[in-house]
Write an enzyme that holds these catalytic residues in place. Sequence first.
Site, PDB file in Angstrom:
ATOM      1  N   SER A   1       3.828   3.740  -5.577  1.00 51.35           N
ATOM      2  CA  SER A   1       4.920   4.665  -5.274  1.00 51.35           C
ATOM      3  C   SER A   1       4.868   4.994  -3.797  1.00 51.35           C
ATOM      4  O   SER A   1       3.811   4.950  -3.170  1.00 51.35           O
ATOM      5  CB  SER A   1       4.755   5.953  -6.090  1.00 51.35           C
ATOM      6  OG  SER A   1       5.635   6.968  -5.641  1.00 51.35           O
TER       7      SER A   1
ATOM      8  N   TYR B   1      -0.213  13.059  -9.494  1.00 53.34           N
ATOM      9  CA  TYR B   1       0.543  11.819  -9.285  1.00 53.34           C
ATOM     10  C   TYR B   1       0.318  11.280  -7.875  1.00 53.34           C
ATOM     11  O   TYR B   1       0.008  10.092  -7.690  1.00 53.34           O
ATOM     12  CB  TYR B   1       2.027  12.088  -9.512  1.00 53.34           C
ATOM     13  CG  TYR B   1       2.909  10.871  -9.362  1.00 53.34           C
ATOM     14  CD1 TYR B   1       2.960   9.904 -10.354  1.00 53.34           C
ATOM     15  CD2 TYR B   1       3.706  10.697  -8.234  1.00 53.34           C
ATOM     16  CE1 TYR B   1       3.779   8.788 -10.231  1.00 53.34           C
ATOM     17  CE2 TYR B   1       4.525   9.592  -8.093  1.00 53.34           C
ATOM     18  CZ  TYR B   1       4.559   8.636  -9.097  1.00 53.34           C
ATOM     19  OH  TYR B   1       5.359   7.532  -8.959  1.00 53.34           O
TER      20      TYR B   1
END
Length: 254
Positions: free
Chosen positions: A131, A144
């Site tokens: 990501s 995350y």
Amino acid sequence: MSTVQGAGVVVTGAGGGIGAAIARRFAAEGARVVVNDLDGGRVRALAEEIGGTVVAGDASVVVDAAREALGGRIDVFCANAGLASGGDAFAEEDVWARAWDVNVMAHVRAAKALLPEWLERGSGRFVSTASAAGLLTMIGAAPYSVTKHGAVAFAEWLSLTYRHRGVQVHSICPQGVRTDMLSNAGSAGDLVLAPTAIEPEAVADALFEAMAEDRFMVLPHPEVAGYYRHRASDPDQWIGNMNRLQQKWEGARA
């Protein structure tokens, strides 16, 4: 590997979004595709659509079953399964542990199972769906962000360690992608990611461009490269800008 025609490909987390788009693209290019999801029912229709094979279960233990389904050989492994864990430093330890297990250790376990075969024959391709949060950090999502940094770091380590022995590695680092994960990202996702969100198919296109160029970093949002350079050249200014974004988010929620 100049073509994926006939290659044995595994895509984890293929129940929708980026994973499904990547699986469809490999199948369209002539690969033999195994699709994986924790719930096999989520990928059954996709497997029927692309002529693939379903291997259900945890992404970190899929290698042996997928290898058998592909006749003994995996050429490309797409470690795409991921967990969007929100929260801050006060998040419960089980949230941190689960994010670490899914976003990092599943990649480590897969690589450990794949590398002996790949090193022996001198070829193999590992695709890590990370990501932009793994390069830049995301507000409101400490587990995350931290674990996606770990995913990028592990992919980088794989590449620098085994590139000369035929192992090709790609790290996919998109910003917002129109998937269930974005829909569930809440107000932080609405503020930071939604305005420039792209379709999952654009991520698959970016991956295939990077594969054709043998390029490690896959940036479906090209502007992320500029953000990353800015972060590296002036970390304090970058953190200051991100803190102002954090304050804007907090104000919007007040």
